[in-house]
Design a protein around this motif. Structure first.
Motif, short mmCIF file in Angstrom:
data_model
loop_
_atom_site.label_atom_id
_atom_site.label_comp_id
_atom_site.label_asym_id
_atom_site.label_seq_id
_atom_site.Cartn_x
_atom_site.Cartn_y
_atom_site.Cartn_z
N GLY A 231 7.10 -3.44 2.42
CA GLY A 231 6.33 -4.20 1.47
C GLY A 231 6.93 -5.52 1.01
O GLY A 231 8.12 -5.66 0.82
N LEU A 232 6.09 -6.52 0.78
CA LEU A 232 6.48 -7.83 0.30
C LEU A 232 5.86 -8.08 -1.07
O LEU A 232 4.75 -7.64 -1.35
N SER A 233 6.58 -8.82 -1.89
CA SER A 233 5.99 -9.28 -3.14
C SER A 233 5.05 -10.45 -2.83
O SER A 233 5.06 -11.00 -1.73
N THR A 259 3.44 -5.90 -2.96
CA THR A 259 3.98 -4.74 -3.66
C THR A 259 4.69 -5.17 -4.92
O THR A 259 4.99 -6.34 -5.15
N GLN A 260 4.96 -4.17 -5.74
CA GLN A 260 5.74 -4.39 -6.95
C GLN A 260 6.68 -3.22 -7.11
O GLN A 260 6.50 -2.18 -6.51
N VAL A 270 2.63 0.01 -3.47
CA VAL A 270 1.69 -0.85 -2.77
C VAL A 270 0.57 -1.24 -3.70
O VAL A 270 0.08 -0.44 -4.48
N GLY A 271 0.14 -2.50 -3.60
CA GLY A 271 -0.97 -2.95 -4.41
C GLY A 271 -2.27 -2.35 -3.93
O GLY A 271 -2.32 -1.57 -2.99
N TYR A 280 -4.26 -12.98 -1.77
CA TYR A 280 -2.80 -13.00 -1.77
C TYR A 280 -2.19 -13.81 -0.63
O TYR A 280 -0.98 -13.79 -0.43
N LEU A 281 -3.00 -14.52 0.16
CA LEU A 281 -2.47 -15.47 1.14
C LEU A 281 -2.82 -16.90 0.69
O LEU A 281 -3.83 -17.10 0.00
#
Length: 348
Positions: A231-233, A259-260, A270-271, A280-281
């Motif tokens: 996961g990436l923030s 993610t957070q 995961v969001g 989110y892009l």
């Protein structure tokens, strides 16, 4: 449940976020052994969309009749799994549970069938799990504060900064869940680990010869790999998108919602799962890179992609399955380990 005279029926239980290696294990068992396999999926609600696509892809192989889903976290999935396994038309002859679903292992005792644990990562991580109860008695204070590496008899030592997240803070609940895995895993009739002799000979020898646990009772370890299959923030995802665009390189990017940190502070959450990536892009990213890149939401057939002759490398968080897929396809990796045992994998 009475056993029939049909061929052996193996029941496999995945753990949340670890479905793909369990599916690949099921494929291996069906194609290489004269057995039938039923896979039960334990998944988080947030990852259900991606895992449903994995199930759909697995069913197209015609190796499995169905792959039932148990939508719950591991610690609360046991009652539902117990009901589901009792309702099977063909009683199971053996149970294989993912190491992070080990709480369900004892169901096999109630059914009076053999029980196995599947460790989908490397043998070094398995050695650490099995030795954690010993370290728990020997190490004082927090692991994260130690400057010296931790010795694992017969294995390479491990640095404090490379320890899996649950081990870092002993005062947190997930440490005791991790410790319990180390105590329970030796009660299995066998442990299947996703590696092979030539890759980790020293560690496998230690696990087999008793160098690791000495006289402590332990389950036999069977290397069964390679079984190929975070996961990436939001900030990291944005930076990665800009880097890909400015690099002018061709790419395939499998994107999941940002993610957070979880409430416990060590894991990732995961969001909300969605195929709409516009939230989110960077604005216009997909259209600007369409001529040289492909952005895929949630999940893609990674094994097929990495085995394609035009694939030149893999930028990965270094999950073990991704690592061995690269090794077996001769691909270079750029490793960005983030959590769990990924730092150990990157150090192998």
């Amino acid at each position: 449940m009475e056993q029939s005279n049909t061929k052996p029926h193996l029941v496999l239980l995945s753990a949340p976020a670890h479905l793909m290696p369990v599916i690949e294990l099921g494929k291996r068992l069906v194609t290489c052994r004269d057995v039938t396999v039923t896979i039960f999926v334990a998944s988080f609600v947030q990852s259900a969309a991606a895992e449903s696509r994995m199930v759909e892809s697995a069913l197209t192989t015609k190796l499995f009749d169905e792959i039932p889903s148990l939508s719950a976290a591991v610690r609360v999935v046991r009652p539902a799994f117990q009901v589901a396994i009792s309702a099977l038309e063909t009683p199971p002859t053996a149970l294989i549970v993912h190491v992070f679903a080990i709480e369900c292992l004892r169901i096999a005792d109630e059914l009076k069938i053999p029980k196995y644990v599947f460790v989908s990562t490397n043998a070094w991580f398995l050695a650490l799990i099995m030795y954690t109860p010993v370290l728990d008695k020997e190490v004082e204070g927090e692991y994260v504060d130690k400057k010296e590496s931790f010795a694992l008899p017969g294995c390479s030592p491990i640095r404090a900064e490379d320890l899996p997240d649950p081990m870092l803070f002993r005062t947190k609940a997930n440490y005791y869940e991790y410790l319990k895995i180390g105590m329970e895993i030796t009660k299995a009739d066998g442990i299947l680990v996703n590696t092979w002799e030539e890759l980790q000979p020293k560690t496998l020898a230690s696990l087999r010869d008793g160098n690791l646990l000495g006289s402590v009772a332990k389950a036999p370890v069977f290397p069964i790999g390679p079984i190929n299959s975070e996961g990436l923030s939001l900030e990291q995802m944005t930076e990665l998108a800009w880097g890909l665009e400015l690099s002018q390189q061709r790419f395939i990017w499998v994107v999941r919602p940002p993610t957070q940190k979880s409430g416990g502070g060590s894991g990732l959450k995961v969001g909300n799962a969605s195929d709409d990536m516009s939230s989110y892009l960077p604005e216009g990213f997909i259209s600007r890179t369409r001529d040289r890149g492909q952005v895929v939401p949630q999940w893609a057939p990674q094994v097929e992609i990495l085995s394609h002759p035009s694939c030149g490398g893999f930028f990965t968080h270094c999950g073990w399955n991704s690592a061995i897929e690269c090794i077996t396809n001769g691909l270079p990796m750029i490793a960005w380990p983030m959590y769990a045992e990924q730092r150990m994998n990157a150090s192998c």
